[in-house]
Write an enzyme that holds these catalytic residues in place. Structure first.
Site, PDB file in Angstrom:
ATOM      1  N   ASP A  24       0.852  -1.195   0.000  1.00  0.00           N
ATOM      2  CA  ASP A  24       0.000   0.000   0.000  1.00  0.00           C
ATOM      3  C   ASP A  24       0.882   1.238   0.000  1.00  0.00           C
ATOM      4  O   ASP A  24       2.019   1.209   0.461  1.00  0.00           O
ATOM      5  CB  ASP A  24      -0.919   0.000   1.240  1.00  0.00           C
ATOM      6  CG  ASP A  24      -2.203   0.793   1.012  1.00  0.00           C
ATOM      7  OD1 ASP A  24      -2.105   2.026   0.829  1.00  0.00           O
ATOM      8  OD2 ASP A  24      -3.292   0.190   0.996  1.00  0.00           O
ATOM      9  N   TYR A  44     -13.706   7.065 -13.509  1.00  0.00           N
ATOM     10  CA  TYR A  44     -13.618   5.815 -12.721  1.00  0.00           C
ATOM     11  C   TYR A  44     -14.310   4.692 -13.497  1.00  0.00           C
ATOM     12  O   TYR A  44     -13.791   3.585 -13.616  1.00  0.00           O
ATOM     13  CB  TYR A  44     -14.305   6.059 -11.376  1.00  0.00           C
ATOM     14  CG  TYR A  44     -14.349   4.883 -10.420  1.00  0.00           C
ATOM     15  CD1 TYR A  44     -13.260   4.579  -9.603  1.00  0.00           C
ATOM     16  CD2 TYR A  44     -15.497   4.103 -10.287  1.00  0.00           C
ATOM     17  CE1 TYR A  44     -13.312   3.517  -8.695  1.00  0.00           C
ATOM     18  CE2 TYR A  44     -15.562   3.041  -9.385  1.00  0.00           C
ATOM     19  CZ  TYR A  44     -14.467   2.763  -8.595  1.00  0.00           C
ATOM     20  OH  TYR A  44     -14.527   1.717  -7.698  1.00  0.00           O
ATOM     21  N   LYS A 101     -12.551   1.283 -14.814  1.00  0.00           N
ATOM     22  CA  LYS A 101     -12.999  -0.039 -14.372  1.00  0.00           C
ATOM     23  C   LYS A 101     -13.483  -0.879 -15.562  1.00  0.00           C
ATOM     24  O   LYS A 101     -13.333  -2.101 -15.558  1.00  0.00           O
ATOM     25  CB  LYS A 101     -14.075   0.090 -13.296  1.00  0.00           C
ATOM     26  CG  LYS A 101     -13.569   0.729 -11.985  1.00  0.00           C
ATOM     27  CD  LYS A 101     -12.470  -0.081 -11.316  1.00  0.00           C
ATOM     28  CE  LYS A 101     -12.107   0.462  -9.942  1.00  0.00           C
ATOM     29  NZ  LYS A 101     -11.046  -0.331  -9.282  1.00  0.00           N
TER      30      LYS A 101
HETATM   31  N1  LIG Z   1     -15.934   0.644  -1.711  1.00  0.00           N
HETATM   32  C1  LIG Z   1     -16.701   0.447  -2.794  1.00  0.00           C
HETATM   33  O1  LIG Z   1     -17.901   0.759  -2.801  1.00  0.00           O
HETATM   34  C2  LIG Z   1     -16.107  -0.186  -4.017  1.00  0.00           C
HETATM   35  C3  LIG Z   1     -16.982  -0.683  -4.994  1.00  0.00           C
HETATM   36  C4  LIG Z   1     -16.452  -1.264  -6.140  1.00  0.00           C
HETATM   37  C5  LIG Z   1     -15.088  -1.352  -6.299  1.00  0.00           C
HETATM   38  N2  LIG Z   1     -14.266  -0.861  -5.335  1.00  0.00           N
HETATM   39  C6  LIG Z   1     -12.820  -0.984  -5.564  1.00  0.00           C
HETATM   40  O2  LIG Z   1     -12.258  -1.725  -4.515  1.00  0.00           O
HETATM   41  C7  LIG Z   1     -10.869  -1.423  -4.415  1.00  0.00           C
HETATM   42  C8  LIG Z   1     -10.517  -1.226  -2.956  1.00  0.00           C
HETATM   43  O3  LIG Z   1     -11.204  -0.089  -2.489  1.00  0.00           O
HETATM   44  P1  LIG Z   1     -11.812   0.036  -1.026  1.00  0.00           P
HETATM   45  O4  LIG Z   1     -13.258   0.269  -1.184  1.00  0.00           O
HETATM   46  O5  LIG Z   1     -11.328  -1.053  -0.172  1.00  0.00           O
HETATM   47  O6  LIG Z   1     -11.183   1.440  -0.625  1.00  0.00           O
HETATM   48  P2  LIG Z   1     -10.164   1.902   0.502  1.00  0.00           P
HETATM   49  O7  LIG Z   1      -9.981   3.337   0.269  1.00  0.00           O
HETATM   50  O8  LIG Z   1     -10.627   1.423   1.821  1.00  0.00           O
HETATM   51  O9  LIG Z   1      -8.836   1.104   0.116  1.00  0.00           O
HETATM   52  C9  LIG Z   1      -8.053   1.423  -0.995  1.00  0.00           C
HETATM   53  C10 LIG Z   1      -6.602   1.241  -0.622  1.00  0.00           C
HETATM   54  O10 LIG Z   1      -5.825   1.490  -1.801  1.00  0.00           O
HETATM   55  C11 LIG Z   1      -4.697   2.261  -1.416  1.00  0.00           C
HETATM   56  N3  LIG Z   1      -4.225   3.034  -2.566  1.00  0.00           N
HETATM   57  C12 LIG Z   1      -4.862   4.040  -3.182  1.00  0.00           C
HETATM   58  N4  LIG Z   1      -4.106   4.542  -4.156  1.00  0.00           N
HETATM   59  C13 LIG Z   1      -2.957   3.818  -4.170  1.00  0.00           C
HETATM   60  C14 LIG Z   1      -1.785   3.864  -4.958  1.00  0.00           C
HETATM   61  N5  LIG Z   1      -1.624   4.781  -5.909  1.00  0.00           N
HETATM   62  N6  LIG Z   1      -0.803   2.957  -4.722  1.00  0.00           N
HETATM   63  C15 LIG Z   1      -0.963   2.037  -3.731  1.00  0.00           C
HETATM   64  N7  LIG Z   1      -2.041   1.961  -2.930  1.00  0.00           N
HETATM   65  C16 LIG Z   1      -3.033   2.842  -3.158  1.00  0.00           C
HETATM   66  C17 LIG Z   1      -5.197   3.167  -0.304  1.00  0.00           C
HETATM   67  O11 LIG Z   1      -4.123   3.690   0.469  1.00  0.00           O
HETATM   68  C18 LIG Z   1      -6.120   2.241   0.457  1.00  0.00           C
HETATM   69  O12 LIG Z   1      -5.441   1.570   1.480  1.00  0.00           O
HETATM   70  C19 LIG Z   1     -10.646  -0.214  -5.312  1.00  0.00           C
HETATM   71  O13 LIG Z   1     -10.070  -0.636  -6.523  1.00  0.00           O
HETATM   72  C20 LIG Z   1     -12.039   0.313  -5.562  1.00  0.00           C
HETATM   73  O14 LIG Z   1     -12.153   1.003  -6.772  1.00  0.00           O
HETATM   74  C21 LIG Z   1     -14.735  -0.294  -4.198  1.00  0.00           C
END
Ligand SMILES: NC(=O)c1ccc[n+]([C@@H]2O[C@H](COP(=O)([O-])OP(=O)(O)OC[C@H]3O[C@@H](n4cnc5c(N)ncnc54)[C@H](O)[C@@H]3O)[C@@H](O)[C@H]2O)c1
Length: 272
Positions: A36, A155, A159
């Site tokens: 991370d 976004y 995706k």
């Molecule tokens: N939460 C939702 O509703 C949702 C829905 C669909 C998809 N997603 C996807 O799930 C994945 C995880 O997201 P989440 O919801 O757990 O969010 P989150 O913000 O809790 O976790 C994302 C993590 O990615 C890390 N990160 C961000 N940019 C980074 C970079 N440039 N290099 C390394 N690490 C980086 C952040 O520090 C964080 O720890 C993402 O790809 C997001 O698009 C989330």
């Protein structure tokens, strides 16, 4: 693939879905490289995973930096002798103001993290996994990769790209014993959603909070469970797995399929 005894690299494992997956895989006996950009978050995930009796080690990675991706794979090699599973999960939303009002830097960052970082990590993982005799790559796409997500068009585009990449790599299984799949979650209760709202102001924020209250959210552990099952299913390749409240899980087929042709680029036969 049995999870026990494998090594998994998880990007974005310092929070949310990545953290829940790290904890689950660690509990099931895998060793986890917790990658991370947020070092404090990564360290917390390591202690949570170790508290569950698992093995985990943190590494700093900015997924848009090619050198960091190399360092992440080197770290896995030095710490655990390589890796079997790469979970490209780190991601961001574009935030406010919405595209097209945001800056060029802002929307390009979304593409860089959510799409280019995934493509580059996958590109670099393939020869390493080939040398190991195979492995599994999973991405976190989104339901926004499957329909027109108006709230964040960039976004949505990123995706969709991740979904396309997954489907286009289906042949890595017969060629190199590498299975590439992705999960497409609906709204999940993580800081990605809540901190996104915190960045909004005024009427836009009120509207977002109102809409969020109407939206029952998935728990990150539910996505971790889907990832776990995709790792274990040796037939799963090129699979795009929708994860939502009503359907729970559903394999989403491409809207258009092309028959296998002789390789003649002029051959048609497109069907819906
Ligand atoms: N939460 C939702 O509703 C949702 C829905 C669909 C998809 N997603 C996807 O799930 C994945 C995880 O997201 P989440 O919801 O757990 O969010 P989150 O913000 O809790 O976790 C994302 C993590 O990615 C890390 N990160 C961000 N940019 C980074 C970079 N440039 N290099 C390394 N690490 C980086 C952040 O520090 C964080 O720890 C993402 O790809 C997001 O698009 C989330």
């Amino acid at each position: 693939m049995q999870v026990k005894g494998q090594v998994a690299i998880i990007t974005g494992a310092g929070s949310g879905i990545g953290r829940a997956t790290a904890q689950l895989l660690a509990r099931e006996g895998a060793s986890i490289v917790v990658a991370d950009v947020n070092d404090a978050g990564a360290r917390e995930t390591v202690s949570l995973s170790e508290g569950d009796g698992g093995n985990a080690a943190p590494v700093h990675v900015e997924v848009t930096e090619s050198a960091d991706i190399d360092a992440m794979f080197d770290f896995a090699q030095k710490t655990y002798g390589g890796f079997d599973i790469l979970y490209n999960n780190a991601g961001i939303t574009t935030g406010a103001p919405r595209w097209p009002d945001c800056s060029e830097e802002q929307w390009q960052r979304t593409i860089a993290v959510d799409l280019i970082g995934v493509i580059e990590a996958t590109r670099k993982a393939i020869p390493l996994l080939k040398a190991r005799g195979g492995g599994v790559i999973i991405h976190t796409a989104s339901l926004a990769g499957l329909f027109g997500f108006q709230a964040d068009p960039v976004y949505c585009a990123a995706k969709h790209g991740v979904v396309g990449l997954t489907r286009a790599l289906v042949n890595l299984k017969p060629e190199a014993n590498i299975r590439v799949n992705c999960v497409c979650p609906a709204v999940v209760n993580t800081p990605l959603v809540t901190s996104g709202i915190n960045r909004l102001t005024g009427a836009e924020r009120e509207e977002a909070e109102r809409r969020l209250k109407l939206m029952p959210m998935l728990a990150p552990e539910e996505i971790a469970g889907a990832v776990y099952d995709l790792i274990r299913d040796d037939d799963a390749t090129g699979v795009v797995m929708g994860v939502s409240l009503h359907d729970t899980r559903r394999v989403v087929d491409p809207p258009i399929t092309l028959p296998v042709t002789s390789g003649d680029p002029n051959a048609s036969g497109m069907r819906r």
